[in-house]
Design an enzyme around this catalytic site. Structure first.
Site, PDB file in Angstrom:
ATOM      1  CB  ILE A 160      -0.982  -0.032   1.186  1.00  0.00           C
ATOM      2  CG1 ILE A 160      -1.919  -1.251   1.047  1.00  0.00           C
ATOM      3  CG2 ILE A 160      -1.807   1.261   1.242  1.00  0.00           C
ATOM      4  CD1 ILE A 160      -2.835  -1.494   2.244  1.00  0.00           C
ATOM      5  CB  THR A 238      -5.059   4.484   5.071  1.00  0.00           C
ATOM      6  OG1 THR A 238      -3.707   4.356   4.649  1.00  0.00           O
ATOM      7  CG2 THR A 238      -5.697   5.709   4.469  1.00  0.00           C
ATOM      8  CB  ALA A 239      -1.742   1.947   8.925  1.00  0.00           C
ATOM      9  NE  ARG A 240      -6.069  -2.938  11.285  1.00  0.00           N
ATOM     10  CZ  ARG A 240      -6.508  -3.052  10.033  1.00  0.00           C
ATOM     11  NH1 ARG A 240      -6.657  -1.968   9.285  1.00  0.00           N
ATOM     12  NH2 ARG A 240      -6.807  -4.229   9.516  1.00  0.00           N
ATOM     13  CG  ASP A 264     -10.270   4.984   6.235  1.00  0.00           C
ATOM     14  OD1 ASP A 264     -11.469   5.324   6.286  1.00  0.00           O
ATOM     15  OD2 ASP A 264      -9.891   3.882   5.783  1.00  0.00           O
ATOM     16  CD  GLU A 269     -11.398   1.129  12.965  1.00  0.00           C
ATOM     17  OE1 GLU A 269     -10.660   2.098  12.725  1.00  0.00           O
ATOM     18  OE2 GLU A 269     -11.716   0.282  12.108  1.00  0.00           O
ATOM     19  CG  HIS A 287     -11.447   0.799   8.783  1.00  0.00           C
ATOM     20  ND1 HIS A 287     -10.924   0.056   9.812  1.00  0.00           N
ATOM     21  CD2 HIS A 287     -10.788   0.377   7.673  1.00  0.00           C
ATOM     22  CE1 HIS A 287     -10.006  -0.770   9.350  1.00  0.00           C
ATOM     23  NE2 HIS A 287      -9.903  -0.595   8.048  1.00  0.00           N
ATOM     24  N   GLY A 289     -11.119   2.336   3.682  1.00  0.00           N
ATOM     25  CA  GLY A 289      -9.980   2.146   2.771  1.00  0.00           C
ATOM     26  C   GLY A 289     -10.261   1.134   1.671  1.00  0.00           C
ATOM     27  CB  SER A 290     -10.657  -2.396   1.619  1.00  0.00           C
ATOM     28  OG  SER A 290     -11.524  -2.727   2.707  1.00  0.00           O
TER      29      SER A 290
HETATM   30  C1  DGY Z   1      -7.827  -4.645   6.152  1.00  0.00           C
HETATM   31  O1  DGY Z   1      -8.090  -5.450   5.264  1.00  0.00           O
HETATM   32  O2  DGY Z   1      -7.037  -4.898   7.062  1.00  0.00           O
HETATM   33  C2  DGY Z   1      -8.487  -3.341   6.072  1.00  0.00           C
HETATM   34  O3  DGY Z   1      -8.193  -2.501   7.101  1.00  0.00           O
HETATM   35  C3  DGY Z   1      -9.966  -3.492   5.897  1.00  0.00           C
HETATM   36  O4  DGY Z   1     -10.244  -2.462   5.010  1.00  0.00           O
END
Ligand code: DGY
Length: 321
Positions: A160, A238-240, A264, A269, A287, A289-290
């Protein structure tokens, strides 16, 4: 009795994924998408051969130990697997898989969205329009941070992080990165490597976090590291959520040390530290991202590819434990 493997699917999944589950498995679905507590999950797992779970399932060592002995495989609908105690899975001989690659682009897109939104004050501007408070165009109104040509520091240059670098290069950004190991030149593409992230921070106009949450990275972005960033820098995560010290970030956004942040993901959360909520310079997403149709379909298919392989006696293509 069905001879298909029985799979407990803890969340409602995209229709294409549930259709394949229905065709190839004896699937215990969750059409209402209820969040199962631990006791309910353990009960529903009785008689199942596998679990198809999500980051919302907290599969700690105790829960893993208490899973029925029939559970032999666990596919998580995520690339991150910090919600699963892998050592406990190994001890129980439960094979675990994740879903790498297929969410790289969607997540990198969200990192860019956060970066641009934070830099250009998207939250404030949106509110101004919706609340009918927009007076007129003004030469000095709503001025934000210029992105083109700025220095972007990336912490964690995996799939990523590299996809974010690729997008940022289209904005003529200079790429700096810190990673456990240096990338090969063809992957690095001229990005400046810093073995120690602390050496990189003073040079980052923007900082984007892409490292997994591990005991080593928890609260990585703390007050001392924020102090090393240039004044007016912008942080994107956008990680954790766990890799950020919320109190430190909120203090820096409040004092103006940082110009803005785009987030995000949040520690704990869906609870969000209430300190972020009044901040005009924090652009916050839940959250996502995906969260594209294509990506979520692909993540589900990847879970099933792993389970298919497991039950056919082949190696899971994305086994993490
Ligand atoms: C993951 O796959 O770890 C993501 O954070 C979910 O979008």
């Amino acid at each position: 009795m069905s001879s298909k493997p029985r799979v407990l699917v803890t969340r409602h999944l995209p229709p294409k994924v549930e259709a394949r589950l229905g065709r190839d498995y004896d699937a215990r679905l969750n059409p209402e998408d209820r969040l199962y507590g631990t006791e309910e999950l353990l009960k529903l797992a009785e008689g199942c051969d596998a679990l198809l779970g999500c980051p919302t399932d907290k599969l700690n060592a105790d829960t893993i130990q208490r899973l029925p002995a029939s559970i032999k495989a666990l596919a998580t609908f995520s690339v991150g697997h910090e919600h699963i105690d892998l050592a406990a899975c190994k001890a129980r001989n439960i094979a675990v898989s994740n879903t790498p690659d297929v969410l790289t682009d969607a997540t990198a897109d969200i990192a860019m969205l956060l970066m641009l939104a934070a830099a250009r004050r998207a939250h404030e501007g949106e509110k101004l329009v919706r609340e009918k408070r927009w007076g007129s165009w003004a030469p000095t109104g709503m001025l934000g941070t210029h992105v083109t040509g700025k220095r972007l520091g990336i912490v964690g240059m995996g799939r990523i992080g590299q996809a974010v670098a690729k997008r940022a290069r289209a904005f003529d950004m200079q790429i700096l990165y810190s990673n456990r190991s240096r990338l090969k030149p063809e992957l690095e593409q001229g990005a400046a490597y810093f073995a120690d992230p602390d050496d990189m921070l003073p040079q980052c106009d923007f900082l984007s976090l892409h490292c997994p949450a591990t005991p080593e990275t928890v609260k990585f972005l703390n007050a001392a590291r924020i102090a090393r960033l240039p004044d007016g820098a912008i942080v994107v995560n956008t990680a954790r959520g766990a890799v950020v010290d919320d109190a430190a970030l909120i203090a820096a956004l409040t004092s103006g040390k940082l110009a803005a942040a785009g987030l995000d993901v949040f520690d704990g959360e869906p609870k969000v530290n209430p300190g972020y909520l009044p901040l005009e310079n924090a652009f916050l997403l839940p959250h996502v991202g995906s969260a594209t149709h294509d990506t979520r379909d692909a993540m589900g298919m990847r879970c099933l590819d792993n389970l298919d392989a497991f039950f056919a006696g082949r190696a899971m293509p994305h086994r993490v434990a």
